[in-house]
Structures are given as structure tokens and as C-alpha cells.
Design a protein around this motif. Sequence first.
Motif, mmCIF file in Angstrom:
data_model
loop_
_atom_site.group_PDB
_atom_site.id
_atom_site.type_symbol
_atom_site.label_atom_id
_atom_site.label_comp_id
_atom_site.label_asym_id
_atom_site.label_seq_id
_atom_site.Cartn_x
_atom_site.Cartn_y
_atom_site.Cartn_z
ATOM 1 N N CYS A 79 0.336 -1.450 -0.092
ATOM 2 C CA CYS A 79 -0.046 -0.159 0.399
ATOM 3 C C CYS A 79 0.785 1.149 -0.025
ATOM 4 O O CYS A 79 1.407 1.422 1.065
ATOM 5 C CB CYS A 79 -0.965 0.110 1.474
ATOM 6 S SG CYS A 79 -2.465 1.854 1.567
ATOM 7 N N LEU A 80 0.734 1.772 -1.020
ATOM 8 C CA LEU A 80 1.468 3.642 -1.194
ATOM 9 C C LEU A 80 1.116 4.761 -0.041
ATOM 10 O O LEU A 80 1.541 5.434 -0.224
ATOM 11 C CB LEU A 80 1.491 3.793 -2.734
ATOM 12 C CG LEU A 80 1.702 2.692 -3.732
ATOM 13 C CD1 LEU A 80 2.085 3.532 -5.137
ATOM 14 C CD2 LEU A 80 3.794 2.430 -2.811
ATOM 15 N N ASP A 81 -0.707 4.938 0.193
ATOM 16 C CA ASP A 81 -0.858 5.497 0.993
ATOM 17 C C ASP A 81 -1.194 6.567 0.766
ATOM 18 O O ASP A 81 -0.435 7.496 1.191
ATOM 19 C CB ASP A 81 0.165 5.562 2.746
ATOM 20 C CG ASP A 81 -0.534 5.945 3.249
ATOM 21 O OD1 ASP A 81 -2.436 5.794 3.451
ATOM 22 O OD2 ASP A 81 -0.453 6.915 4.667
ATOM 23 N N ILE A 82 -0.921 7.132 -0.835
ATOM 24 C CA ILE A 82 -1.824 8.196 -1.658
ATOM 25 C C ILE A 82 -2.871 7.955 -1.123
ATOM 26 O O ILE A 82 -3.891 7.460 -1.975
ATOM 27 C CB ILE A 82 -0.928 8.060 -2.836
ATOM 28 C CG1 ILE A 82 0.346 7.383 -2.967
ATOM 29 C CG2 ILE A 82 -1.045 8.693 -3.698
ATOM 30 C CD1 ILE A 82 1.215 7.201 -3.679
ATOM 31 N N PRO A 83 -3.942 9.735 -1.189
ATOM 32 C CA PRO A 83 -4.491 9.631 -1.152
ATOM 33 C C PRO A 83 -5.095 10.784 -2.456
ATOM 34 O O PRO A 83 -4.041 10.708 -3.070
ATOM 35 C CB PRO A 83 -4.737 10.991 0.133
ATOM 36 C CG PRO A 83 -3.465 12.000 -0.201
ATOM 37 C CD PRO A 83 -2.338 10.582 0.131
#
Length: 106
Positions: A79-83
Amino acid sequence: MTNILFICGKALMRSPTAAAVAGRMGHEADFAGLSEDADERLSAEHLAWADVIAVMEKAQLARLKRRAGGALKGKRVVCLDIPDRYAFMQPELVELVTARLSRALR
């Protein structure tokens, strides 16, 4: 060579940008979306092709696991955790993808 599949909701902004960035980094890359109205909907072929699967958000990771289940076996999933607040190829998004992808592939 590593095949990286980027997944977001509609495959409009983040995942196409990430695929372009990964290509510049020397990886084979593709993208898909989880939504029914995604420009490029996730398919079994996408999952079979990928060595690494990168989702943009934790909620998408959970959704992918529910939907794809066994097709993820043997795959590296990150998961790159980019909104979802960036435009396609927006410089801030490119920088964020570059940094997070480099870290995720170590």
C-alpha cells in the motif's frame, strides 16, 4: 524485470501516474481500477501478469483482498498510502509515487 500493477479506484489519476513513474524507473508497469466505472477495470489477467501489486489506499487493499483472494497468492502486495487529491502527473504526485515506490521495492 519486475511487473508492477498499480491499483486505485477509477484508474484516472494516481495509478496511471504511478505506472508512468515506474516505467521511467525501468519497471514494466500497468494500472487498473477497482470501481465498476473505472477506465481500466481490474481483471484476472492484470493480477496474473503482476509480480508486485501496489494499491493507493488501505481501504483499497482491503477491497482487493476481498475481491481477488487467492489470485494474490505469491504476489507482493503493498500500500503506497497516497490519497485521492492529485491530478494526473501532478508534480507532487510524481514525487510521492517515486519516494514511496522506491521504499516499497527495497
